[in-house]
Design a protein around this motif. Structure first.
Motif, PDB file in Angstrom:
ATOM      1  N   LYS A 142       0.826  -1.203   0.000  1.00 37.26           N
ATOM      2  CA  LYS A 142       0.000   0.000   0.000  1.00 37.26           C
ATOM      3  C   LYS A 142       0.865   1.260   0.000  1.00 37.26           C
ATOM      4  O   LYS A 142       0.578   2.215  -0.729  1.00 37.26           O
ATOM      5  N   ALA A 143       1.917   1.269   0.803  1.00 31.15           N
ATOM      6  CA  ALA A 143       2.782   2.452   0.861  1.00 31.15           C
ATOM      7  C   ALA A 143       3.408   2.750  -0.495  1.00 31.15           C
ATOM      8  O   ALA A 143       3.520   3.911  -0.904  1.00 31.15           O
ATOM      9  N   LEU A 144       3.793   1.710  -1.214  1.00 28.53           N
ATOM     10  CA  LEU A 144       4.373   1.905  -2.539  1.00 28.53           C
ATOM     11  C   LEU A 144       3.302   2.359  -3.533  1.00 28.53           C
ATOM     12  O   LEU A 144       3.568   3.192  -4.408  1.00 28.53           O
ATOM     13  N   SER A 145       2.097   1.853  -3.397  1.00 28.39           N
ATOM     14  CA  SER A 145       0.995   2.315  -4.255  1.00 28.39           C
ATOM     15  C   SER A 145       0.756   3.810  -4.036  1.00 28.39           C
ATOM     16  O   SER A 145       0.574   4.562  -4.995  1.00 28.39           O
ATOM     17  N   ASN A 146       0.756   4.234  -2.786  1.00 27.37           N
ATOM     18  CA  ASN A 146       0.580   5.654  -2.483  1.00 27.37           C
ATOM     19  C   ASN A 146       1.697   6.492  -3.093  1.00 27.37           C
ATOM     20  O   ASN A 146       1.456   7.565  -3.642  1.00 27.37           O
ATOM     21  N   GLN A 147       2.918   6.008  -3.003  1.00 20.41           N
ATOM     22  CA  GLN A 147       4.068   6.714  -3.575  1.00 20.41           C
ATOM     23  C   GLN A 147       3.937   6.810  -5.095  1.00 20.41           C
ATOM     24  O   GLN A 147       4.104   7.884  -5.681  1.00 20.41           O
ATOM     25  N   LYS A 148       3.632   5.687  -5.739  1.00 22.56           N
ATOM     26  CA  LYS A 148       3.491   5.673  -7.203  1.00 22.56           C
ATOM     27  C   LYS A 148       2.320   6.539  -7.655  1.00 22.56           C
ATOM     28  O   LYS A 148       2.379   7.173  -8.707  1.00 22.56           O
ATOM     29  N   PHE A 149       1.256   6.577  -6.868  1.00 24.43           N
ATOM     30  CA  PHE A 149       0.116   7.432  -7.171  1.00 24.43           C
ATOM     31  C   PHE A 149       0.571   8.887  -7.289  1.00 24.43           C
ATOM     32  O   PHE A 149       0.252   9.573  -8.271  1.00 24.43           O
ATOM     33  N   GLY A 150       1.340   9.338  -6.326  1.00 24.90           N
ATOM     34  CA  GLY A 150       1.852  10.710  -6.366  1.00 24.90           C
ATOM     35  C   GLY A 150       2.773  10.945  -7.550  1.00 24.90           C
ATOM     36  O   GLY A 150       2.677  11.970  -8.242  1.00 24.90           O
ATOM     37  N   GLU A 151       3.659   9.988  -7.809  1.00 31.01           N
ATOM     38  CA  GLU A 151       4.596  10.119  -8.927  1.00 31.01           C
ATOM     39  C   GLU A 151       3.870  10.119 -10.266  1.00 31.01           C
ATOM     40  O   GLU A 151       4.165  10.937 -11.147  1.00 31.01           O
ATOM     41  N   MET A 152       2.927   9.200 -10.439  1.00 37.31           N
ATOM     42  CA  MET A 152       2.230   9.076 -11.716  1.00 37.31           C
ATOM     43  C   MET A 152       1.312  10.268 -11.982  1.00 37.31           C
ATOM     44  O   MET A 152       1.097  10.645 -13.134  1.00 37.31           O
ATOM     45  N   ARG A 153       0.789  10.888 -10.941  1.00 36.63           N
ATOM     46  CA  ARG A 153      -0.014  12.100 -11.127  1.00 36.63           C
ATOM     47  C   ARG A 153       0.829  13.215 -11.723  1.00 36.63           C
ATOM     48  O   ARG A 153       0.339  13.999 -12.535  1.00 36.63           O
ATOM     49  N   LYS A 154       2.102  13.266 -11.334  1.00 41.00           N
ATOM     50  CA  LYS A 154       3.005  14.279 -11.895  1.00 41.00           C
ATOM     51  C   LYS A 154       3.317  13.981 -13.361  1.00 41.00           C
ATOM     52  O   LYS A 154       3.473  14.892 -14.163  1.00 41.00           O
ATOM     53  N   VAL A 155       3.398  12.709 -13.708  1.00 39.85           N
ATOM     54  CA  VAL A 155       3.740  12.307 -15.076  1.00 39.85           C
ATOM     55  C   VAL A 155       2.535  12.408 -16.007  1.00 39.85           C
ATOM     56  O   VAL A 155       2.633  12.942 -17.112  1.00 39.85           O
ATOM     57  N   PHE A 156       1.371  11.890 -15.566  1.00 33.62           N
ATOM     58  CA  PHE A 156       0.207  11.751 -16.443  1.00 33.62           C
ATOM     59  C   PHE A 156      -0.909  12.762 -16.186  1.00 33.62           C
ATOM     60  O   PHE A 156      -1.862  12.817 -16.944  1.00 33.62           O
TER      61      PHE A 156
END
Length: 97
Positions: free
Chosen positions: A46-60
């Motif tokens: 879950k923690a990694l999903s939260n991290q990727k969510f933030g990163e992917m919002r910046k990308v996409f």
């Protein structure tokens, strides 16, 4: 993996930390968005999903990315959904029943 994605094949990438899984995943997400196809990016925690969510919002873009974990669902139906593998497994199993 990249050439298989470009050829239109599905891929599963299993590799150690730092081996470049995110690069392959982002490539697949870009292609899916270009083709107007929804996509799922899974993580084991879950923690990694939260991290990727933030990163992917910046990308996409903020409006293009959603998050689904065991207790959180943000932007259901987004073009890109970040989710834990546990949630994905449950979705896959329920689709087969």
């Amino acid at each position: 993996a990249g050439s298989s994605i470009l050829a239109g094949h599905n891929v599963i990438v299993c590799a150690p930390t730092g081996a470049g899984k995110t690069v392959v995943g982002e490539m697949a997400l870009h292609i899916a968005l270009e083709k107007k196809t929804s996509s799922i990016y899974t993580t084991p925690l879950k923690a990694l999903s939260n991290q990727k969510f933030g990163e992917m919002r910046k990308v996409f873009g903020v409006d293009s990315v959603g998050l689904t974990t065991g207790d959180v669902c943000i932007r259901r139906g987004a073009d890109v959904t970040i989710m834990t593998t546990e949630v994905y497994r449950n979705l896959a199993w329920s689709a087969n029943t």
